[in-house]
Design a protein around this motif. Structure first.
Motif, PDB file in Angstrom:
ATOM      1  N   GLU A 260       0.820  -1.141   0.028  1.00  0.00           N
ATOM      2  CA  GLU A 260       0.011  -0.041  -0.064  1.00  0.00           C
ATOM      3  C   GLU A 260       0.825   1.429   0.120  1.00  0.00           C
ATOM      4  O   GLU A 260       0.542   2.416  -0.238  1.00  0.00           O
ATOM      5  N   ALA A 263       2.011   1.673  -3.665  1.00  0.00           N
ATOM      6  CA  ALA A 263       0.843   2.115  -4.361  1.00  0.00           C
ATOM      7  C   ALA A 263       0.534   3.538  -4.409  1.00  0.00           C
ATOM      8  O   ALA A 263       0.182   4.282  -5.155  1.00  0.00           O
ATOM      9  N   TYR A 303      -1.862  -2.421   7.731  1.00  0.00           N
ATOM     10  CA  TYR A 303      -2.092  -1.789   6.621  1.00  0.00           C
ATOM     11  C   TYR A 303      -2.053  -0.376   7.079  1.00  0.00           C
ATOM     12  O   TYR A 303      -2.669   0.318   8.027  1.00  0.00           O
ATOM     13  N   GLU A 305      -2.689   2.943   6.303  1.00  0.00           N
ATOM     14  CA  GLU A 305      -3.466   4.119   5.488  1.00  0.00           C
ATOM     15  C   GLU A 305      -2.992   5.453   5.394  1.00  0.00           C
ATOM     16  O   GLU A 305      -1.822   5.897   6.109  1.00  0.00           O
TER      17      GLU A 305
END
Length: 310
Positions: A260, A263, A303, A305
């Motif tokens: 992530e 990305a 994860y 954010e």
């Protein structure tokens, strides 16, 4: 590269999180200065860390911070008066004739006024705001180390100056707040396996390229809400000439990016180790580097954010 982080700056929270004792003399040394030295510079420390000391002590550190606050407040008030006068003079000049100098005086003066007012407000706060816990290269932060097998909290500068290097190393190699995993047995071989530390943080920040080509700063936060236990290396530096004061400083270790993070446009991620590996990380065996790499490979993978930071 973790150019900035929002850390656990308040010492009581850091101690509860890590079970560490405080090395008081190192904090006193950080803030101590010869009051007769007009050129003494205040150490760069997140305000949240100072608010914690002012509120909860120890009294020796709180008093030193109050002295720095008083000196800085006086200087800020003088500079605020100077910049307001600069703006007023520029505005009067513009009424008579529009010149580039007057326009710049007004623009720069207004910007400086807002910066000064922001710092004055920070010095007056009794409760920290999130940005008060943010550090950048050159700032000091609480870090966790092991001394005699015991967890100890010490202040260190975020940007590592390896022992034996000249003081100008900071300017020559400004990126030494980041220790890449693939360079640990090369550039960082004197620290890796020998001098390990841990930084506790809630957010890390990275510069990335926006779709339109401009630079933007992204704030990455674990979705779990749990603090990050960031693996670090540190070094104790002394000046062979005895001119510069001794310095303890550290660098955060980074690895290939989490999916992530990649990305979002960045190519590195901090190594967020698991709580059960803290003591093994802080007490390394230089003859068993593979055990340290195993800690990296078994790290936490929350994860991350992200949002654009202000």
């Amino acid at each position: 590269m973790c150019y900035s982080a929002q850390v656990r700056a308040e010492h009581r929270k850091f101690q509860r999180q890590t079970g560490a004792t405080m090395e008081l003399k190192e904090y006193v040394r950080l803030y101590w200065s010869d009051k007769g030295d007009a050129g003494a510079k205040r150490p760069k420390v997140p305000r949240a860390m100072e608010i914690g000391f002012l509120r909860d002590g120890p009294p020796e550190i709180a008093e030193l911070i109050r002295q720095w606050d008083a000196r800085e407040m006086q200087a800020l008030e003088q500079e605020l008066f100077k910049q307001r006068r600069r703006v007023a003079d520029g505005e009067r000049s513009l009424q008579a004739k529009a010149t580039k100098k007057a326009q710049e005086d007004v623009r720069i003066g207004r910007s400086r006024v807002e910066q000064i007012k922001g710092r004055i407000e920070a010095l007056k706060r009794s409760e920290p705001q999130p940005d008060d816990a943010r550090i950048y290269p050159g700032y000091y932060s609480n870090v966790l180390v092991s001394e005699g097998g015991q967890r100890v909290m010490r202040p260190m500068r975020y940007q590592c100056r390896p022992a034996g290097k000249p003081a100008l190393y900071d300017r020559k190699f400004p990126g030494t707040y980041n220790a890449r995993r693939d360079s640990l047995e090369g550039f960082w071989k004197a620290q890796f396996g020998h001098h390990h530390a841990l930084m506790v943080a809630d957010v890390f920040y990275e510069n990335v390229a926006a779709p339109d080509g401009r630079n933007q700063v992204l704030a990455f936060t674990p979705r779990t809400g749990e603090p990050m236990l960031i693996a670090c290396l540190w070094s104790h530096w002394t000046d062979p000439a005895g001119v510069e004061p001794a310095l303890d400083s550290f660098a955060a270790i980074t690895d290939d990016p989490e999916p992530e993070v990649a990305a979002a446009g960045h190519d590195r991620t901090i190594i967020n180790i698991k709580p059960e590996h803290i003591d093994a990380w802080l007490n390394p065996d230089p003859a068993n580097l593979q055990a340290l790499y195993a800690i990296f490979d078994d790290r936490q993978h929350p994860y991350y954010e992200h949002r654009e930071a202000a």
